[in-house]
Design a protein around this motif. Structure first.
Motif, mmCIF file in Angstrom:
data_model
loop_
_atom_site.group_PDB
_atom_site.id
_atom_site.type_symbol
_atom_site.label_atom_id
_atom_site.label_comp_id
_atom_site.label_asym_id
_atom_site.label_seq_id
_atom_site.Cartn_x
_atom_site.Cartn_y
_atom_site.Cartn_z
ATOM 1 N N PRO A 91 36.167 53.588 29.901
ATOM 2 C CA PRO A 91 36.023 52.445 30.961
ATOM 3 C C PRO A 91 35.408 52.627 32.005
ATOM 4 O O PRO A 91 34.646 53.748 32.667
ATOM 5 C CB PRO A 91 37.773 53.275 31.286
ATOM 6 N N LYS A 92 36.115 51.947 33.067
ATOM 7 C CA LYS A 92 34.932 51.627 33.989
ATOM 8 C C LYS A 92 36.336 51.806 36.252
ATOM 9 O O LYS A 92 35.334 52.444 37.199
ATOM 10 C CB LYS A 92 33.810 50.022 34.915
ATOM 11 N N VAL A 93 37.207 52.523 35.794
ATOM 12 C CA VAL A 93 38.290 52.471 36.588
ATOM 13 C C VAL A 93 37.725 53.906 37.762
ATOM 14 O O VAL A 93 37.401 54.900 36.983
ATOM 15 C CB VAL A 93 39.670 52.561 36.002
ATOM 16 N N GLY A 94 38.139 53.465 38.787
ATOM 17 C CA GLY A 94 37.476 54.164 39.841
ATOM 18 C C GLY A 94 35.957 54.496 40.244
ATOM 19 O O GLY A 94 35.579 55.745 40.878
ATOM 20 N N TRP A 95 34.840 53.611 39.049
ATOM 21 C CA TRP A 95 33.307 53.810 39.448
ATOM 22 C C TRP A 95 33.197 52.916 40.664
ATOM 23 O O TRP A 95 31.893 52.813 41.417
ATOM 24 C CB TRP A 95 32.647 52.818 38.365
ATOM 25 N N GLY A 96 34.452 52.440 41.530
ATOM 26 C CA GLY A 96 34.086 51.088 42.979
ATOM 27 C C GLY A 96 33.589 49.985 42.806
ATOM 28 O O GLY A 96 33.342 49.403 43.797
ATOM 29 N N HIS A 97 33.276 49.124 41.735
ATOM 30 C CA HIS A 97 33.325 48.237 41.485
ATOM 31 C C HIS A 97 34.126 46.753 40.665
ATOM 32 O O HIS A 97 35.219 47.496 40.433
ATOM 33 C CB HIS A 97 31.607 48.040 40.610
ATOM 34 N N SER A 98 33.971 45.979 41.079
ATOM 35 C CA SER A 98 34.723 44.562 40.191
ATOM 36 C C SER A 98 34.620 44.017 38.974
ATOM 37 O O SER A 98 33.765 44.680 38.656
ATOM 38 C CB SER A 98 35.191 43.934 41.807
ATOM 39 N N THR A 99 35.223 42.961 38.956
ATOM 40 C CA THR A 99 34.844 42.583 37.838
ATOM 41 C C THR A 99 34.707 40.750 38.506
ATOM 42 O O THR A 99 35.512 40.418 39.091
ATOM 43 C CB THR A 99 36.009 42.575 36.552
ATOM 44 N N TRP A 100 33.553 39.735 37.541
ATOM 45 C CA TRP A 100 33.951 38.468 37.438
ATOM 46 C C TRP A 100 35.166 37.785 37.740
ATOM 47 O O TRP A 100 35.622 36.943 38.399
ATOM 48 C CB TRP A 100 32.602 37.645 36.872
ATOM 49 N N GLN A 101 36.417 37.799 37.070
ATOM 50 C CA GLN A 101 37.379 37.664 36.631
ATOM 51 C C GLN A 101 38.629 37.924 38.364
ATOM 52 O O GLN A 101 39.069 36.940 38.716
ATOM 53 C CB GLN A 101 38.179 37.904 35.633
ATOM 54 N N GLU A 102 38.259 39.223 38.508
ATOM 55 C CA GLU A 102 39.515 39.573 39.623
ATOM 56 C C GLU A 102 39.068 38.842 41.034
ATOM 57 O O GLU A 102 38.691 38.526 42.092
ATOM 58 C CB GLU A 102 38.932 40.851 39.380
ATOM 59 N N ALA A 103 36.864 38.638 40.965
ATOM 60 C CA ALA A 103 35.739 38.141 42.231
ATOM 61 C C ALA A 103 36.574 36.467 42.135
ATOM 62 O O ALA A 103 36.423 35.953 43.614
ATOM 63 C CB ALA A 103 34.748 37.999 42.082
ATOM 64 N N ILE A 104 37.105 35.865 41.420
ATOM 65 C CA ILE A 104 38.027 34.489 41.063
ATOM 66 C C ILE A 104 38.905 34.643 41.663
ATOM 67 O O ILE A 104 39.237 33.826 42.348
ATOM 68 C CB ILE A 104 37.979 34.128 39.273
ATOM 69 N N LYS A 105 39.863 35.188 41.168
ATOM 70 C CA LYS A 105 41.227 35.885 42.271
ATOM 71 C C LYS A 105 41.340 35.704 43.310
ATOM 72 O O LYS A 105 41.785 34.575 44.260
ATOM 73 C CB LYS A 105 41.915 36.779 41.551
ATOM 74 N N VAL A 106 40.577 37.025 43.787
ATOM 75 C CA VAL A 106 39.912 36.942 45.590
ATOM 76 C C VAL A 106 39.589 35.423 45.958
ATOM 77 O O VAL A 106 39.991 35.162 47.014
ATOM 78 C CB VAL A 106 39.037 38.047 45.841
ATOM 79 N N ALA A 107 37.981 35.088 45.187
ATOM 80 C CA ALA A 107 38.146 33.640 45.839
ATOM 81 C C ALA A 107 39.598 32.186 46.069
ATOM 82 O O ALA A 107 38.778 31.854 46.902
ATOM 83 C CB ALA A 107 37.163 33.101 44.589
ATOM 84 N N GLU A 108 39.765 32.631 45.194
ATOM 85 C CA GLU A 108 40.967 31.556 44.916
ATOM 86 C C GLU A 108 42.181 32.019 45.744
ATOM 87 O O GLU A 108 42.834 30.527 46.661
ATOM 88 C CB GLU A 108 42.160 31.277 43.245
ATOM 89 N N ALA A 109 42.222 33.508 46.398
ATOM 90 C CA ALA A 109 43.661 33.628 47.275
ATOM 91 C C ALA A 109 42.811 33.701 49.040
ATOM 92 O O ALA A 109 43.839 33.245 49.178
ATOM 93 C CB ALA A 109 43.920 35.001 46.686
ATOM 94 N N ALA A 110 41.885 33.409 48.564
ATOM 95 C CA ALA A 110 41.529 33.358 50.472
ATOM 96 C C ALA A 110 40.379 32.008 50.269
ATOM 97 O O ALA A 110 40.514 31.286 51.546
ATOM 98 C CB ALA A 110 40.091 34.438 50.248
ATOM 99 N N ASN A 111 40.867 31.338 49.462
ATOM 100 C CA ASN A 111 40.796 29.618 49.619
ATOM 101 C C ASN A 111 39.251 29.341 50.101
ATOM 102 O O ASN A 111 38.766 28.685 50.649
ATOM 103 C CB ASN A 111 41.136 29.342 50.657
#
Length: 294
Positions: free
Chosen positions: A219-239
């Motif tokens: 697992p990469k939890v706590g390594w300080g980086h995100s995923t492309w799926q989460e990046a899409i969630k941010v992009a959608e939430a931020a318009n």
């Protein structure tokens, strides 16, 4: 490339995370570590000094004298390791304003850049650089006016040892540089959504896939980086109009990134994969989408 003062352009000189990865499987997306250049209203802004800044430096030798602002997200090795090889910094007559947050250890960005060029790490010290280097310690959150109406807003990112994200506003046009940052397991990062609000372009750390991040084996939890799926969630939430998936894992080949790009576009039409040499122009018209050239 000639850039008019009115154009808001983004140039990608290094898009890889963690460690430089030259070789036959990284030719198309590139193996240099982070360095992104933005230009608008006669201002040149450079983000991070990974190995990509050496390539940018060679390009700038044709455009001297150079006057630029350099913003560092943090001082992990992949974001500063190219600075000692940034040739324009060694040439008298060039001017660089360097910005960074004071680290939790109390070290300034100047302290950290000097330290990596001390013996036994490097043969020549920072003071050998003959250009004018002006250092500025920034608070986060904060808004920095760099001239000609261009503003850089600094925001906190979720990363071990801290990191800073930056929102560049040039009139009504906005681009956000947000690497390195890790998402939260139970919610979208509200600080990041605010920093990226209604941005034309969001350049975001998306090092992993969800499968890699939550892997039971490694697992990469706590390594300080995100995923492309989460990046899409941010992009959608931020318009956000255009999401640039950035900070590619050193283990990810060109073919792997091709597949990520295909899947990301299926979920978010404005998703593009960061590539060395890629160029984005943000149009003046508010209803127009950024133009991406590879």
């Amino acid at each position: 490339m000639s850039i008019s003062d009115s154009e808001f352009s983004i140039h990608f000189w290094g898009v890889r995370g963690s460690i430089a990865t030259p070789g036959p499987t990284t030719v198309r997306y590139g193996g240099n570590t982070p360095c992104v250049e933005m230009r608008c209203q006669g201002q040149r802004i450079i983000f991070d000094g990974g190995t990509g800044i050496r390539v940018l430096g060679q390009h700038l030798l044709k455009q001297m004298p150079v006057d630029a602002s350099i913003f560092f997200t943090h001082s992990h090795w992949d974001h500063v390791q190219g600075f000692p090889f940034f040739t324009p910094a060694f040439i008298k007559g060039n001017v660089f304003k360097i910005y960074g947050k004071i680290a939790p250890t109390g070290q300034t960005m100047q302290d950290r850049l000097e330290e990596q060029m001390h013996h036994p790490n490097f043969p020549v010290p920072l003071r050998v650089m003959a250009s004018c280097l002006e250092f500025f310690d920034i608070e986060v959150p904060n808004v920095i006016e760099i001239g000609n109406g261009v503003k850089v807003e600094a925001g906190i990112l979720n990363h071990p040892g801290e990191a800073t994200g930056y929102r560049v506003s040039c009139g009504d046009r906005v681009a956000v540089y947000a690497t390195d940052t890790e998402h939260f397991g139970d919610r979208v990062d509200e600080n990041l959504v605010y920093l990226a609000r209604d941005a034309d372009v969001l350049i975001m750390d998306a090092t992993y896939s969800d499968e890699e991040y939550w892997s039971s084996a490694s697992p990469k939890v706590g390594w300080g980086h995100s995923t492309w799926q989460e990046a899409i969630k941010v992009a959608e939430a931020a318009n956000v109009k255009t999401l640039v998936i950035f900070h590619h894992d050193p283990l990810h080949s060109d073919d792997y990134l091709d597949e990520v790009g295909r899947l990301a576009q299926e979920k978010f039409a404005g998703a593009v994969m960061a590539r060395e040499g890629m160029y984005i122009s943000i149009p003046i018209r508010a209803d127009a989408k950024p133009l991406v050239k590879v």
